[in-house]
Write a protein that holds these residues in place. Structure first.
Motif, short mmCIF file in Angstrom:
data_model
loop_
_atom_site.label_atom_id
_atom_site.label_comp_id
_atom_site.label_asym_id
_atom_site.label_seq_id
_atom_site.Cartn_x
_atom_site.Cartn_y
_atom_site.Cartn_z
N VAL A 94 -45.86 -24.94 -34.23
CA VAL A 94 -44.55 -24.04 -34.08
C VAL A 94 -43.91 -24.26 -32.77
O VAL A 94 -44.66 -23.89 -31.69
CB VAL A 94 -44.97 -22.64 -34.53
N TYR A 111 -49.25 -22.49 -31.87
CA TYR A 111 -47.95 -21.90 -31.68
C TYR A 111 -47.55 -21.86 -30.21
O TYR A 111 -48.18 -21.02 -29.45
CB TYR A 111 -48.15 -20.31 -31.99
N LYS A 130 -42.78 -20.22 -38.15
CA LYS A 130 -44.35 -20.20 -38.61
C LYS A 130 -44.84 -20.28 -40.12
O LYS A 130 -45.79 -20.89 -40.41
CB LYS A 130 -44.99 -18.83 -37.89
#
Length: 284
Positions: free
Chosen positions: A145, A52, A128
């Motif tokens: 992401v 992420y 996400k």
């Protein structure tokens, strides 16, 4: 090998494809599944082998239900002829590095690997939920992401960028592509999903038409055009396919509840896919 272990190995071998989105310095090591830059900013691998990279939360209109519907219709083969055309234009099919911008739930990149695409393939999306689905369903690429506006990708490292039905940042694409690197952009043509548009907007003629002329002109400003190619075909739909198509397309966002109910009660037996491939090379 577990997904997190496989992703760890990918990053160790391809750390040079990334840069820190905070300070734009290079990443220097992976320690306990944490990717760390030279200024000690770190990003952790998830159990599914994703990272992420967003620096702040993001909002987008693609919820999990829409993404699952997109996965279903993609697995049914809606985009396969389009992706086969895309694959034919990729110059570095078995070597090099490819970035799929706005990869969604990963189906398009996975199908390209089924066709023979290998090398270092990275798919990213700002959602996400999309990346969780991609990593949960596929092992064919590295998924993360990320946001083009705060990019975690390194300068001049990519042979190919795919930009399929997703927003563009041409200055960023120019930075990421190698000299003579290839960009393949896919945009709708005026008959794209025309039958569904007519169902949703049967009383609004202006919403039944679409023009991509401004998008094409903008593309030509930034890249040395190699080719534009129109791809059109008809795809047969089951009732389940049609419901997934309704759910996954942004066309439904502006339709009234009455129009969507009318469409549900009158399912289409086929749909038209009509798109324009824009193939260009990095000028700089």
């Amino acid at each position: 090998m577990k997904k997190i272990e496989s992703a760890n190995e990918f990053l160790k071998k391809n750390m040079n494809l990334f840069e820190c989105p905070v300070c734009h310095c290079e990443f220097r090591k992976i320690e306990k599944n944490s990717l760390q830059c030279t200024n000690d900013h770190s990003f952790d691998l998830s159990k599914k082998g994703t990272i992420y990279f967003l620096l702040k939360g993001s909002k987008n209109e693609y919820n999990r239900e829409m993404l699952e519907a997109r996965y279903n219709i993609a697995q049914a083969g809606l985009f396969n002829p389009l992706l086969e055309a895309v694959y034919s234009h990729i110059e570095h099919k078995t070597v090099g590095s490819l970035l799929d911008v706005g990869c969604g739930e990963g189906s398009q990149l996975d199908y390209l690997t089924q066709l023979g695409l290998s090398g270092n393939n990275i798919g990213f999306d700002i959602s996400k939920d999309a990346i969780q689905l991609a990593a949960g369903n596929f092992t064919s690429a590295f998924f993360c992401v990320a946001d083009l506006a705060q990019s975690p990708f390194a300068t001049r490292k990519y042979d190919t960028i795919l930009n399929i039905f997703s927003p563009s940042n041409y200055e960023e694409f120019e930075r990421l592509l190698k000299k003579d690197g290839l960009i393949i952009k896919v945009v709708p043509e005026n008959n794209y999903l025309i039958e569904l548009r007519k169902l949703f907007y049967h009383d609004q003629k202006e919403k039944q038409t679409y023009s991509n002329q401004l998008v094409i002109e903008k593309f030509k400003e930034h890249f040395l055009e190699i080719e534009t190619r129109r791809i059109s075909y008809s795809f047969s739909l089951t009732k389940e396919n049609f419901l997934d198509l309704m759910m996954m397309t942004p066309l439904s966002w502006g339709a009234s509840e009455e129009a969507k109910q009318y469409a549900t009660d009158h399912p289409l037996a086929k749909i038209t896919v009509d798109v324009r491939l824009l193939i260009g090379k990095n000028k700089s």
